[in-house]
Design a protein around this motif. Sequence first.
Motif, PDB file in Angstrom:
ATOM      1  N   SER A 185      -2.421   3.646  -3.725  1.00 30.25           N
ATOM      2  CA  SER A 185      -2.004   2.684  -4.775  1.00 30.25           C
ATOM      3  C   SER A 185      -1.802   1.290  -4.073  1.00 30.25           C
ATOM      4  CB  SER A 185      -0.941   3.043  -5.749  1.00 30.25           C
ATOM      5  OG  SER A 185      -0.515   2.176  -6.667  1.00 30.25           O
ATOM      6  N   VAL A 186      -2.612   0.199  -4.681  1.00 27.48           N
ATOM      7  CA  VAL A 186      -2.361  -1.043  -3.881  1.00 27.48           C
ATOM      8  C   VAL A 186      -1.999  -2.019  -5.088  1.00 27.48           C
ATOM      9  CG1 VAL A 186      -3.586  -2.952  -2.801  1.00 27.48           C
ATOM     10  CG2 VAL A 186      -4.220  -0.443  -2.468  1.00 27.48           C
ATOM     11  N   ASP A 242      -6.197 -18.048   2.795  1.00 28.90           N
ATOM     12  CA  ASP A 242      -7.263 -17.968   2.014  1.00 28.90           C
ATOM     13  C   ASP A 242      -7.358 -16.864   1.365  1.00 28.90           C
ATOM     14  OD1 ASP A 242      -7.729 -16.054   4.087  1.00 28.90           O
ATOM     15  OD2 ASP A 242      -9.709 -16.853   4.637  1.00 28.90           O
ATOM     16  N   GLY A 243      -6.382 -16.050   1.328  1.00 26.16           N
ATOM     17  CA  GLY A 243      -6.155 -14.835   0.371  1.00 26.16           C
ATOM     18  C   GLY A 243      -6.739 -13.626   0.941  1.00 26.16           C
ATOM     19  N   SER A 244      -7.023 -13.593   2.284  1.00 20.44           N
ATOM     20  CA  SER A 244      -7.577 -12.403   2.874  1.00 20.44           C
ATOM     21  C   SER A 244      -6.638 -11.697   3.948  1.00 20.44           C
ATOM     22  CB  SER A 244      -8.802 -12.860   3.878  1.00 20.44           C
ATOM     23  OG  SER A 244      -8.542 -13.710   4.727  1.00 20.44           O
ATOM     24  N   CYS A 245      -6.928 -10.186   4.155  1.00 22.39           N
ATOM     25  CA  CYS A 245      -6.387  -9.580   4.786  1.00 22.39           C
ATOM     26  C   CYS A 245      -7.235  -8.181   5.255  1.00 22.39           C
ATOM     27  CB  CYS A 245      -5.070  -8.873   4.396  1.00 22.39           C
ATOM     28  SG  CYS A 245      -5.199  -7.808   2.931  1.00 22.39           S
ATOM     29  N   GLU A 246      -6.761  -7.802   6.328  1.00 24.59           N
ATOM     30  CA  GLU A 246      -7.505  -6.572   7.005  1.00 24.59           C
ATOM     31  C   GLU A 246      -6.351  -5.753   7.300  1.00 24.59           C
ATOM     32  OE1 GLU A 246     -10.539  -5.602  10.623  1.00 24.59           O
ATOM     33  OE2 GLU A 246     -10.725  -7.727   9.770  1.00 24.59           O
ATOM     34  N   VAL A 247      -6.594  -4.402   6.702  1.00 30.03           N
ATOM     35  CA  VAL A 247      -5.747  -3.308   7.243  1.00 30.03           C
ATOM     36  C   VAL A 247      -6.555  -1.924   7.633  1.00 30.03           C
ATOM     37  CG1 VAL A 247      -3.807  -2.043   6.374  1.00 30.03           C
ATOM     38  CG2 VAL A 247      -4.024  -4.372   5.300  1.00 30.03           C
ATOM     39  N   THR A 290      -5.700   1.875  -8.050  1.00 29.07           N
ATOM     40  CA  THR A 290      -5.794   2.866  -6.943  1.00 29.07           C
ATOM     41  C   THR A 290      -7.259   2.654  -6.265  1.00 29.07           C
ATOM     42  OG1 THR A 290      -4.613   4.272  -8.311  1.00 29.07           O
ATOM     43  CG2 THR A 290      -6.129   5.446  -6.799  1.00 29.07           C
ATOM     44  N   TYR A 291      -7.155   2.824  -4.904  1.00 25.35           N
ATOM     45  CA  TYR A 291      -8.546   2.866  -3.898  1.00 25.35           C
ATOM     46  C   TYR A 291      -8.781   3.928  -3.150  1.00 25.35           C
ATOM     47  CZ  TYR A 291      -8.426  -2.245  -5.491  1.00 25.35           C
ATOM     48  OH  TYR A 291      -8.689  -3.246  -5.961  1.00 25.35           O
ATOM     49  N   ILE A 339       0.735  -1.222   0.040  1.00 25.80           N
ATOM     50  CA  ILE A 339      -0.052   0.042  -0.180  1.00 25.80           C
ATOM     51  C   ILE A 339       0.994   1.242  -0.105  1.00 25.80           C
ATOM     52  CG2 ILE A 339      -1.707   1.217   1.089  1.00 25.80           C
ATOM     53  CD1 ILE A 339      -2.563  -1.613   2.352  1.00 25.80           C
ATOM     54  N   GLU A 340       0.555   2.048  -1.117  1.00 22.76           N
ATOM     55  CA  GLU A 340       1.330   3.313  -1.202  1.00 22.76           C
ATOM     56  C   GLU A 340       0.467   4.513  -1.385  1.00 22.76           C
ATOM     57  OE1 GLU A 340       4.717   3.554  -0.854  1.00 22.76           O
ATOM     58  OE2 GLU A 340       5.405   1.603  -1.382  1.00 22.76           O
ATOM     59  N   PRO A 341       0.770   5.531  -0.842  1.00 25.35           N
ATOM     60  CA  PRO A 341       2.133   5.983  -0.054  1.00 25.35           C
ATOM     61  C   PRO A 341       1.794   5.279   1.338  1.00 25.35           C
ATOM     62  CG  PRO A 341       0.640   7.751   0.065  1.00 25.35           C
ATOM     63  CD  PRO A 341      -0.065   6.697  -0.707  1.00 25.35           C
ATOM     64  N   GLY A 342       3.277   5.247   1.913  1.00 27.02           N
ATOM     65  CA  GLY A 342       3.443   4.571   3.269  1.00 27.02           C
ATOM     66  C   GLY A 342       4.429   3.336   3.278  1.00 27.02           C
ATOM     67  N   GLY A 343       4.441   2.787   2.092  1.00 29.07           N
ATOM     68  CA  GLY A 343       5.170   1.499   1.774  1.00 29.07           C
ATOM     69  C   GLY A 343       4.722   0.386   2.833  1.00 29.07           C
TER      70      GLY A 343
END
Length: 102
Positions: free
Chosen positions: A71-72, A58-63, A85-86, A46-50
Amino acid sequence: RTSGEVLKVISNSVADTALAPQLPPGTIYCKIRDFSGKPVQASVIIEPGGKTIQTAADGSCEVPIAPGTYSVTVSAPGYRAQTTTYVVDQNGSTIVGAELNK
């Protein structure tokens, strides 16, 4: 110091400092699959921030993340990386759903 000594106060000013209020975070949820629909364990940058996150098997994540535009990039060994971009809204949920191709 001796008793009876008087201290002279030269300055008694206080700095006027205000902290900007912190916005409640939004959340990025990831669901990464291959083109056939099978879950893929992947890296999510995840940018900006690196910020780099590894998804679960299972392909999942929570941030949790501050509101903003990001920009992901999603990548996994043997697959072509995808970058999209999100926008994450305050207290909002943003879904990163990627189908990776070989």
